[in-house]
Design a protein around this motif. Sequence first.
Motif, mmCIF file in Angstrom:
data_model
loop_
_atom_site.group_PDB
_atom_site.id
_atom_site.type_symbol
_atom_site.label_atom_id
_atom_site.label_comp_id
_atom_site.label_asym_id
_atom_site.label_seq_id
_atom_site.Cartn_x
_atom_site.Cartn_y
_atom_site.Cartn_z
ATOM 1 N N MET A 39 -5.860 2.629 -3.590
ATOM 2 C CA MET A 39 -4.553 3.306 -3.651
ATOM 3 C C MET A 39 -4.102 3.783 -2.275
ATOM 4 O O MET A 39 -2.927 3.839 -1.980
ATOM 5 N N LEU A 40 -5.087 4.131 -1.472
ATOM 6 C CA LEU A 40 -4.740 4.671 -0.162
ATOM 7 C C LEU A 40 -4.570 3.550 0.854
ATOM 8 O O LEU A 40 -3.548 3.465 1.554
ATOM 9 N N ILE A 47 0.020 3.719 1.781
ATOM 10 C CA ILE A 47 0.292 3.597 3.219
ATOM 11 C C ILE A 47 1.009 2.284 3.505
ATOM 12 O O ILE A 47 2.038 2.251 4.200
ATOM 13 N N ALA A 48 0.513 1.202 2.901
ATOM 14 C CA ALA A 48 1.150 -0.098 3.096
ATOM 15 C C ALA A 48 2.599 -0.071 2.620
ATOM 16 O O ALA A 48 3.514 -0.595 3.279
ATOM 17 N N ASP A 54 9.615 1.716 5.557
ATOM 18 C CA ASP A 54 10.145 2.086 6.874
ATOM 19 C C ASP A 54 10.731 0.861 7.581
ATOM 20 O O ASP A 54 11.805 0.922 8.168
ATOM 21 N N ARG A 55 9.996 -0.237 7.466
ATOM 22 C CA ARG A 55 10.433 -1.443 8.177
ATOM 23 C C ARG A 55 11.738 -1.957 7.569
ATOM 24 O O ARG A 55 12.653 -2.369 8.282
ATOM 25 N N ASP A 65 6.938 11.198 1.794
ATOM 26 C CA ASP A 65 5.755 12.061 1.882
ATOM 27 C C ASP A 65 4.569 11.310 1.261
ATOM 28 O O ASP A 65 4.329 11.371 0.053
ATOM 29 N N VAL A 66 3.879 10.593 2.105
ATOM 30 C CA VAL A 66 2.797 9.729 1.625
ATOM 31 C C VAL A 66 1.695 10.544 0.942
ATOM 32 O O VAL A 66 1.179 10.171 -0.107
ATOM 33 N N ALA A 67 1.346 11.666 1.536
ATOM 34 C CA ALA A 67 0.258 12.486 0.995
ATOM 35 C C ALA A 67 0.560 12.933 -0.439
ATOM 36 O O ALA A 67 -0.270 12.809 -1.338
#
Lengths: 261, 314
Positions: A39-40, A47-48, A54-55, A65-67
């Motif tokens: 998952m991380l 993250i991916a 973003d790209r 907010d990834v966290a």
Amino acid sequence: MPKILVIYRRELHFYFASPWSYTIAGAFWLLAGFFFVSMLLGPQGVIAQALLRDRLAGDGVPPLDVAYQFLQLFLSLLGTLALFVLPMLSMGLYTGERQRGTLELLATSPVATWAVALGKLLAVLTFFTFMITPLLGWEVIALSTASPPFNLGWLILGHLGLLLLAGAVLSLGMFISSLTESTILAGVLTFGLTLSLWLVDLLTQGWEGTGGDFLQHLSLVKSYNTFVQGILDVSSLGVLLSYIFLGVFLTSQSVESLRRS
Amino acid sequence: MIEVEHLKKTYGTTTGITDVSFSVARGEILGFLGPNGAGKTTTMRILTGYLPADQGEARIDGLEVHEDPMGVRQRIGYLPETPPLYPDMTVADFLLFVAQIKGVSRSEQQQKVAVALERCGLGAKRQVLIRKLSKGFRQRVGIAQAIVHEPPVMILDEPTVGLDPRQIIEVRELIRGLAGDHTIILCSHILPEVSMTCDRVAIIHQGQVVATNTPAGLLSQLEGGVQFNLEVAGDPGLVRQVLTGLEGVQTTTLDHLPSGLITVHLHATAATVGPHAVAALVQAGIAIHEVSRTQATLEDVFLRLTTTEGSPTP
């Protein structure tokens, strides 16, 4: 020493001395660890996905907010895993006492039935806490580098929710375990009951009126999710605490009635 | 110490016990004897507060079992038919656990566990897991858990079931050694066990206590003590006259044998009546061909009480 504590320590000894409970814990850690990593960091991981977003969107959108998103996903998964693991922990709580004949020892000792039930519940809940403690460590390590800085309150609330959920399932499981002498049957019945309480909001989604409303409130997943989202909601807290109380109450009633038959 | 009055318990439609009354004095061992299914375990479960009775009263050390269940439980050590043991604990840990739930104060726990281990001959096994113990030792642990909090009253349900003869003797000796300090009820369907270990015996049959007495008292009460069988030659009227005149003779029955001899069945209160009877018959000129004595055993009493339909003996 208070009698609850005596029962608690005996039960705790049972969980920590039994290879069976370590097998359950080991399987839980393995699965949780696998999902944690994928998952991380996995190709579909948060993250991916954040990078991808973003790209594609460029600089115009606010950063994700990834966290927070990761914690929500991971806690939901832990809830689902717990659904499978908890009945295995609770199924032997009373069936074992009945098979060994030790229920007669407890019932003829100067200790109240509810105190036995509560001591047992606290012990198995402690073992579950032991099971999720390493995961908490992983989360803290992984999230400590998060930017924007991670809100510790969410983390605590989410895990409090997990413990309350566990308490509810274990308490009901304890009651079911007091109904039968067969450990396997107790496990299967507990799993069935938990699954229905887990999914009751999905099953009753179309229902209108107070009946539907009421059933929606019974849902374990719904109550748990408010905690996962970082909201301290009184009604969710109330639902989970009620299940815990109900389980202990029904257990002592059922054990009392065993003597009357 | 233990007073039980008119207990009654029904399970659904089947009756467990109909009328059970007895009492046990302080320091006494009462044997509670009956065939399987007579209601022994039901009675014991009521005494320990595990089952509620439908009717009647049971008092332990002055406390009624339904009114003060916690007080009664504190005063009772109970060994059920299957000893209640946690196989994953060591002997010493288990006894400590029992001492704690029975409410032994913290300062006394270790000492009382040590005493129980000592009395039950478990000193060498204190650190052994219960699941690794042989059946005999498990039974000892079962007894140890019943005495660890030094209760005034102990209730032992079939304590020697499934043990080998040597273990049975050891366990019986252990129980005998506990009497005096403890008031004990020993449930059993094994007669010699009860006659060897107990001061008094209560016989239960079909949910009712049909007799209570000392083992010896029970014999003389029910069998009329001793029976002599004699074969004599002479006038039957004279034989009867001589024998009924003797002190200690209860009944005489005469049978005529084909050989012309007479058999006499003589019930007497004591064995000493025999020589007197023989002397009296010889003096009256009656030839005695054979004399034998048969003493009723507890088995006879038990069988008589539990096979014949009859009113309870006083």
